[in-house]
Scaffold this motif. Structure first.
Motif, mmCIF file in Angstrom:
data_model
loop_
_atom_site.group_PDB
_atom_site.id
_atom_site.type_symbol
_atom_site.label_atom_id
_atom_site.label_comp_id
_atom_site.label_asym_id
_atom_site.label_seq_id
_atom_site.Cartn_x
_atom_site.Cartn_y
_atom_site.Cartn_z
ATOM 1 N N GLN A 190 0.837 -1.210 0.000
ATOM 2 C CA GLN A 190 0.000 0.000 0.000
ATOM 3 C C GLN A 190 0.867 1.254 0.000
ATOM 4 O O GLN A 190 0.546 2.245 -0.676
ATOM 5 C CB GLN A 190 -0.933 -0.032 1.203
ATOM 6 N N ALA A 191 1.970 1.205 0.735
ATOM 7 C CA ALA A 191 2.888 2.353 0.775
ATOM 8 C C ALA A 191 3.546 2.562 -0.586
ATOM 9 O O ALA A 191 3.742 3.708 -1.031
ATOM 10 C CB ALA A 191 3.947 2.133 1.855
ATOM 11 N N HIS A 243 0.978 4.140 -2.831
ATOM 12 C CA HIS A 243 0.779 5.535 -2.427
ATOM 13 C C HIS A 243 1.953 6.411 -2.852
ATOM 14 O O HIS A 243 1.769 7.567 -3.247
ATOM 15 C CB HIS A 243 0.591 5.611 -0.914
ATOM 16 N N ASN A 244 3.159 5.864 -2.793
ATOM 17 C CA ASN A 244 4.357 6.610 -3.168
ATOM 18 C C ASN A 244 4.321 7.055 -4.619
ATOM 19 O O ASN A 244 4.834 8.125 -4.971
ATOM 20 C CB ASN A 244 5.591 5.735 -2.890
ATOM 21 N N LYS A 289 1.491 7.483 -6.374
ATOM 22 C CA LYS A 289 0.168 8.013 -6.685
ATOM 23 C C LYS A 289 0.217 9.296 -7.505
ATOM 24 O O LYS A 289 -0.519 9.457 -8.488
ATOM 25 C CB LYS A 289 -0.597 8.246 -5.384
ATOM 26 N N ASP A 290 1.078 10.231 -7.121
ATOM 27 C CA ASP A 290 1.122 11.537 -7.782
ATOM 28 C C ASP A 290 2.302 11.691 -8.733
ATOM 29 O O ASP A 290 2.577 12.800 -9.210
ATOM 30 C CB ASP A 290 1.174 12.644 -6.720
ATOM 31 N N ARG A 340 -2.433 -3.013 -7.581
ATOM 32 C CA ARG A 340 -3.657 -2.460 -6.981
ATOM 33 C C ARG A 340 -4.776 -3.496 -6.983
ATOM 34 O O ARG A 340 -5.491 -3.657 -5.994
ATOM 35 C CB ARG A 340 -4.096 -1.213 -7.761
#
Length: 483
Positions: A201-202, A205-206, A208-209, A227
């Motif tokens: 998940q990290a 998230h890392n 994501k942008d 995902r």
């Protein structure tokens, strides 16, 4: 609320499709080949007709799933590609300027609309009917076999799948940016599922942008697969280490798999005419009656079946005989060659009509095995004098001390099996049997081209849906090739 009919495409830019999409484009040819309105007709009762927000046309959603099968990509990637790929938009009946659906809509469509729908038989029936109408299927021979599909739960546990997906994602990132390693979260080094979930998940998230990296197709695809794996484990957390519908099946004496079997009937033109999907331990031969019945219901004229030894049971031979079908299937060696346990030790005395044991004692009586089931080959049971066995010097490994009787069983050839043995020696049988290679090639195509070697979800219903889409795709491609 279900749309009453397909969407009428009105756009100033629709002419672009005629310019950009070649006449021999696969998706153009499929769209011109088959009318997908049958999907709406089949699912009409799954929607409300007078209440709620207007639903996405089920034909469009079905086409999304078909694209996903043809190109073996995830929900997210098939939607994203439909945003920019003009051939996808054309196939989906979208205007060039139209926006795409949310990927979660496909999940809901599978779970809510396709649930309890016999999609497998529906799609096979449509393609077989199409092939018959086009004059493609001319033979009256079916070739039968099964292919196995490994469960998604095997051979990897959830933590192993996560580690594999995150490793593939990191590898794709390193190929693009060798210095990104320092900015990624530290890898989880233990085999604790909670820790691996947290790390994965990290990692997601890392990124994501980070549009610079996620805009690269090979990175984006690996990210989307990670995902989906996270979502799937969250959804099936309590059964993620096993698929409750999957079973252990055996390909040979020494090799096994954990998963499902797809039993297939195929015409000589290599169009799949029927299929049943079972758990992995089910025998192949027991599916022959269903495959025959489904194929005939789909319009197939049948007079010959070509299959391996697994299909030559006494029951199938009788069924074929009763339906005037030639069953080109070799009998098991135990029947063909009279194989018996300890055949070198127990000798038959043709004058007495009895077997003699290694110690020289003759059986005292014989009878047919009353416990043999109807579908099993009958056996003759020979009974020996147990009083002699109790004091016999050769009793070790032959007679179990304390047993009340000693028997020796021999398979009996039925009249049908004797006729089949004679049929096996004919030139026609030998020529027809060579056609079996065609279904072996079809099984390889399903696995290596369409990703059918591994289940994409858990459970028998999901496996049947995957089989339906895969076989539908394979049949459409074959029809296009033959046309």
């Amino acid at each position: 609320m279900l749309p009453q009919q397909g969407r009428l495409l009105l756009s100033n830019h629709s002419d672009l499709y005629d310019i950009i999409i070649a006449k021999d484009n696969l998706l153009r040819r499929i769209k011109e080949l088959i009318d997908f309105s049958f999907v709406r007709e089949e699912l009409i009762n799954k929607y409300c007709h007078n209440n709620g927000r207007r639903a996405v046309d089920p034909v469009c959603l079905f086409k999304y799933l078909l694209l996903k099968t043809i190109y073996d990509i995830s929900d997210v990637d098939v939607v994203e590609r439909s945003r920019v790929d003009m051939s996808f938009k054309y196939f989906l009946d979208m205007a060039p300027e139209d926006d795409v659906i949310n990927p979660s809509t496909l999940t809901k469509f599978r779970r809510l609309r396709l649930k309890d729908t016999d999609l497998l038989n529906l799609l096979i029936s449509k393609t077989v009917g199409l092939a018959i109408d086009k004059g493609i299927i001319k033979s009256t021979t079916l070739i039968m076999d099964s292919t196995h599909t490994s469960s998604r739960a095997n051979p990897h546990t959830p933590i192993e799948v996560l580690k594999m997906r995150s490793r593939e994602l990191r590898k794709s990132l390193y190929e693009v940016d060798e210095f990104i390693k320092d900015s990624l979260p530290g890898k989880n080094i233990d085999y604790n599922l909670e820790n691996e979930l947290t790390y994965s998940q990290a990692l997601v998230h890392n990124l994501k942008d980070n549009e610079r990296l996620t805009s690269i197709p090979k990175v984006r695809e690996k990210l989307n697969l990670l995902r989906e794996t996270l979502d799937d484990i969250a959804d099936h957390y309590t059964i993620s280490t096993t698929d409750t519908d999957a079973r252990v099946g055996h390909k040979t004496k020494d090799t096994s798999f954990f998963g499902f079997k797809t039993h297939i009937a195929m015409s000589e033109e290599r169009i799949i005419t029927a299929a049943t999907i079972t758990s992995g331990e089910k025998g192949d031969g027991y599916q022959l009656p269903s495959l025959v019945e489904i194929s005939k219901a789909n319009g197939i004229q049948l007079d010959t079946i070509v299959a391996d030894t697994a299909y030559s049971s006494a029951y199938n031979l009788r069924l074929a005989h009763n339906q005037q079908i030639e069953l080109v299937s070799k009998l098991h060696p135990s029947i063909s060659h009279g194989f018996r346990e300890n055949a070198d030790c127990f000798k038959y005395n043709k004058d007495a009509g009895m077997y003699i044991c290694p110690a020289g004692h003759m059986a005292i009586r014989k009878a047919k095995d009353s416990r043999a089931k109807e579908k099993l080959t009958p056996r003759q049971v020979y009974y020996f004098d147990v009083n002699k066995c109790k004091v016999c010097s050769l009793q070790e490994g032959c007679y179990k001390p304390g047993a009340s009787f000693k028997t020796y069983k021999v398979t009996i050839k039925t009249d049908t099996q004797i006729a089949q043995l004679e049929f096996q020696q004919t030139k026609y049988f030998k020529q027809k049997y060579r056609e079996r290679y065609k279904i072996e090639a079809k099984n390889a195509e399903l696995k290596h081209v369409h990703g059918y070697s591994r289940a994409i979800s858990y459970g028998l219903p999901a496996m049947r849906m995957q089989g339906a889409m895969t076989i539908f795709t394979a049949n459409l491609k074959r029809i296009l090739k033959l046309i």
